[in-house]
Scaffold this motif. Structure first.
Motif, PDB file in Angstrom:
ATOM      1  N   ARG A  17      39.484  38.396  29.020  1.00 28.11           N
ATOM      2  CA  ARG A  17      40.750  38.395  29.741  1.00 28.11           C
ATOM      3  C   ARG A  17      41.847  38.963  28.840  1.00 28.11           C
ATOM      4  O   ARG A  17      42.397  38.242  28.004  1.00 28.11           O
ATOM      5  CB  ARG A  17      41.128  36.993  30.198  1.00 28.11           C
ATOM      6  CG  ARG A  17      42.476  36.932  30.939  1.00 28.11           C
ATOM      7  CD  ARG A  17      42.800  35.515  31.367  1.00 28.11           C
ATOM      8  NE  ARG A  17      41.937  35.074  32.437  1.00 28.11           N
ATOM      9  CZ  ARG A  17      41.423  33.847  32.523  1.00 28.11           C
ATOM     10  NH1 ARG A  17      41.664  32.965  31.569  1.00 28.11           N
ATOM     11  NH2 ARG A  17      40.659  33.510  33.537  1.00 28.11           N
ATOM     12  N   PRO A  18      42.180  40.233  28.968  1.00 29.94           N
ATOM     13  CA  PRO A  18      43.291  40.795  28.200  1.00 29.94           C
ATOM     14  C   PRO A  18      44.611  40.132  28.592  1.00 29.94           C
ATOM     15  O   PRO A  18      44.752  39.572  29.692  1.00 29.94           O
ATOM     16  CB  PRO A  18      43.293  42.279  28.599  1.00 29.94           C
ATOM     17  CG  PRO A  18      41.958  42.516  29.227  1.00 29.94           C
ATOM     18  CD  PRO A  18      41.534  41.225  29.836  1.00 29.94           C
ATOM     19  N   ALA A  19      45.574  40.204  27.704  1.00 29.45           N
ATOM     20  CA  ALA A  19      46.879  39.585  27.982  1.00 29.45           C
ATOM     21  C   ALA A  19      47.538  40.215  29.204  1.00 29.45           C
ATOM     22  O   ALA A  19      48.171  39.524  30.004  1.00 29.45           O
ATOM     23  CB  ALA A  19      47.781  39.719  26.761  1.00 29.45           C
ATOM     24  N   ALA A  20      47.391  41.529  29.355  1.00 26.82           N
ATOM     25  CA  ALA A  20      47.999  42.235  30.492  1.00 26.82           C
ATOM     26  C   ALA A  20      46.970  43.219  31.046  1.00 26.82           C
ATOM     27  O   ALA A  20      47.038  44.424  30.765  1.00 26.82           O
ATOM     28  CB  ALA A  20      49.268  42.947  30.068  1.00 26.82           C
ATOM     29  N   PRO A  21      46.010  42.744  31.826  1.00 31.45           N
ATOM     30  CA  PRO A  21      44.946  43.635  32.294  1.00 31.45           C
ATOM     31  C   PRO A  21      45.471  44.722  33.227  1.00 31.45           C
ATOM     32  O   PRO A  21      46.280  44.464  34.117  1.00 31.45           O
ATOM     33  CB  PRO A  21      43.991  42.697  33.032  1.00 31.45           C
ATOM     34  CG  PRO A  21      44.811  41.514  33.401  1.00 31.45           C
ATOM     35  CD  PRO A  21      45.842  41.359  32.328  1.00 31.45           C
ATOM     36  N   ALA A  22      44.984  45.944  33.006  1.00 30.44           N
ATOM     37  CA  ALA A  22      45.315  47.051  33.902  1.00 30.44           C
ATOM     38  C   ALA A  22      44.287  47.179  35.014  1.00 30.44           C
ATOM     39  O   ALA A  22      44.549  47.790  36.055  1.00 30.44           O
ATOM     40  CB  ALA A  22      45.373  48.351  33.108  1.00 30.44           C
ATOM     41  N   LEU A  23      43.113  46.585  34.791  1.00 35.18           N
ATOM     42  CA  LEU A  23      42.009  46.696  35.739  1.00 35.18           C
ATOM     43  C   LEU A  23      41.099  45.488  35.562  1.00 35.18           C
ATOM     44  O   LEU A  23      40.982  44.958  34.451  1.00 35.18           O
ATOM     45  CB  LEU A  23      41.222  47.987  35.480  1.00 35.18           C
ATOM     46  CG  LEU A  23      40.034  48.295  36.403  1.00 35.18           C
ATOM     47  CD1 LEU A  23      40.538  48.683  37.793  1.00 35.18           C
ATOM     48  CD2 LEU A  23      39.199  49.435  35.823  1.00 35.18           C
ATOM     49  N   ARG A  24      40.455  45.073  36.642  1.00 39.04           N
ATOM     50  CA  ARG A  24      39.474  43.986  36.574  1.00 39.04           C
ATOM     51  C   ARG A  24      38.141  44.502  37.106  1.00 39.04           C
ATOM     52  O   ARG A  24      38.088  45.119  38.172  1.00 39.04           O
ATOM     53  CB  ARG A  24      39.930  42.787  37.395  1.00 39.04           C
ATOM     54  CG  ARG A  24      38.903  41.644  37.443  1.00 39.04           C
ATOM     55  CD  ARG A  24      39.341  40.522  38.371  1.00 39.04           C
ATOM     56  NE  ARG A  24      40.573  39.911  37.930  1.00 39.04           N
ATOM     57  CZ  ARG A  24      41.694  39.881  38.643  1.00 39.04           C
ATOM     58  NH1 ARG A  24      41.739  40.450  39.847  1.00 39.04           N
ATOM     59  NH2 ARG A  24      42.772  39.304  38.176  1.00 39.04           N
ATOM     60  N   LEU A  25      37.069  44.215  36.370  1.00 36.66           N
ATOM     61  CA  LEU A  25      35.709  44.510  36.823  1.00 36.66           C
ATOM     62  C   LEU A  25      35.039  43.193  37.167  1.00 36.66           C
ATOM     63  O   LEU A  25      34.904  42.310  36.302  1.00 36.66           O
ATOM     64  CB  LEU A  25      34.931  45.247  35.747  1.00 36.66           C
ATOM     65  CG  LEU A  25      33.473  45.596  36.076  1.00 36.66           C
ATOM     66  CD1 LEU A  25      33.385  46.534  37.273  1.00 36.66           C
ATOM     67  CD2 LEU A  25      32.771  46.200  34.857  1.00 36.66           C
ATOM     68  N   VAL A  26      34.627  43.048  38.423  1.00 33.44           N
ATOM     69  CA  VAL A  26      33.952  41.838  38.897  1.00 33.44           C
ATOM     70  C   VAL A  26      32.492  42.187  39.157  1.00 33.44           C
ATOM     71  O   VAL A  26      32.197  43.060  39.977  1.00 33.44           O
ATOM     72  CB  VAL A  26      34.595  41.296  40.184  1.00 33.44           C
ATOM     73  CG1 VAL A  26      33.868  40.026  40.654  1.00 33.44           C
ATOM     74  CG2 VAL A  26      36.077  41.009  39.980  1.00 33.44           C
ATOM     75  N   CYS A  27      31.580  41.503  38.473  1.00 26.67           N
ATOM     76  CA  CYS A  27      30.155  41.834  38.532  1.00 26.67           C
ATOM     77  C   CYS A  27      29.382  40.785  39.331  1.00 26.67           C
ATOM     78  O   CYS A  27      29.598  39.580  39.149  1.00 26.67           O
ATOM     79  CB  CYS A  27      29.580  41.934  37.121  1.00 26.67           C
ATOM     80  SG  CYS A  27      30.387  43.195  36.098  1.00 26.67           S
ATOM     81  N   PHE A  28      28.476  41.249  40.172  1.00 28.89           N
ATOM     82  CA  PHE A  28      27.650  40.396  41.027  1.00 28.89           C
ATOM     83  C   PHE A  28      26.191  40.566  40.610  1.00 28.89           C
ATOM     84  O   PHE A  28      25.637  41.666  40.737  1.00 28.89           O
ATOM     85  CB  PHE A  28      27.807  40.790  42.495  1.00 28.89           C
ATOM     86  CG  PHE A  28      29.171  40.543  43.089  1.00 28.89           C
ATOM     87  CD1 PHE A  28      29.356  39.540  44.037  1.00 28.89           C
ATOM     88  CD2 PHE A  28      30.254  41.318  42.719  1.00 28.89           C
ATOM     89  CE1 PHE A  28      30.601  39.324  44.603  1.00 28.89           C
ATOM     90  CE2 PHE A  28      31.513  41.119  43.285  1.00 28.89           C
ATOM     91  CZ  PHE A  28      31.691  40.104  44.227  1.00 28.89           C
TER      92      PHE A  28
END
Length: 246
Positions: A17-28
């Motif tokens: 979890r970056p302090a200020a994420p520019a993007l999130r990758l959600v894996c299934f």
């Protein structure tokens, strides 16, 4: 074994979890898989990309919860936890069974008005995989899993490991084999990237390209060297493609 009720609040595992994420990758994860499958993927991502993975009930941190035997119930249980995440630009990546779970969950999120999931990456699953009318037997499941390379043959030869893993894998195989995408489902607003291995015994390039009919947004298809679990040696490439600029 007496198991606790399903707790969807435990459905999301944050690997970075970056302090200020520019993007999130959600894996299934795939059938029989868990959130831990994607734990090491942080090293393949830019520093400002948040990495989370879905944890299905009945494994790892949710081991005491009952397995979920129906796709609709599983996707329903994941929708609220994912909708509750901060609305940063997001990519869903699902492998094999996880591709179908990600697609069904995203259909629900878009129907609820969620707009920040920009891309669905479907890996190792053809778009038009039909439901299987007769469930596989345990022996057939073990043979199939071993042939796909998901679990080594030595695991099935250990009675204790077999007793621990087989109920999870049986549940997931029966879930995905009974599933068929609703032909009346609306096309996604998010774009779709389809990925497969060139030696995958279950997914042809044509089957992967058929995902183009499931989106009203951009579509691309990439074929990488390898079998059904091609993404293990090519994790860096898959992560780069999944998180490329929209």
């Amino acid at each position: 074994m007496n198991r606790a009720p399903v707790n969807p609040l435990n459905a999301i595992v944050t690997h970075r979890r970056p302090a200020a994420p520019a993007l999130r990758l959600v894996c299934f994860p795939h059938a029989g898989g868990s959130a831990g499958f994607f734990r090491g993927w942080s090293r393949h991502l830019a520093p400002d990309v948040e990495l989370v993975a879905v944890q299905y009930p009945g494994r790892e941190t949710r081991f005491t919860e009952p397995l979920v035997p129906r796709m609709a119930d599983l996707a329903d249980s994941l929708t609220a936890p994912l909708a509750g995440l901060a609305p940063v630009p997001t990519v869903f990546l699902g492998h094999s069974m996880g591709a179908a779970v990600a697609h069904e969950t995203l259909l629900r999120l878009e129907a609820a008005g969620v707009t920040h999931v920009r891309r669905l990456c479907v890996s190792g699953r053809a778009a038009d995989t039909p439901a299987r009318p007769v469930p596989l037997t345990d022996d057939e499941i073990v043979t199939t899993v071993a042939a796909l390379g998901g679990t080594s043959a030595e695991v099935w030869e250990d009675p204790d490991l077999r007793e621990m893993l087989l109920p999870i894998i049986r549940n997931d195989y029966h879930l995905i084999d009974a599933y068929g995408c609703d032909p009346a489902a609306p096309p996604l607003k998010a774009g779709v990237l389809a990925l497969t291995g060139d030696a995958d015994p279950r997914v042809t390039p044509a089957g992967a390209r058929a995902w183009s009919a499931r989106t009203g947004g951009p579509f691309d298809c990439r074929v990488l060297p390898g079998d059904h679990f091609y993404l293990v040696p090519h994790a860096a490439t898959v992560a780069r493609l999944a998180t490329a600029p929209f």
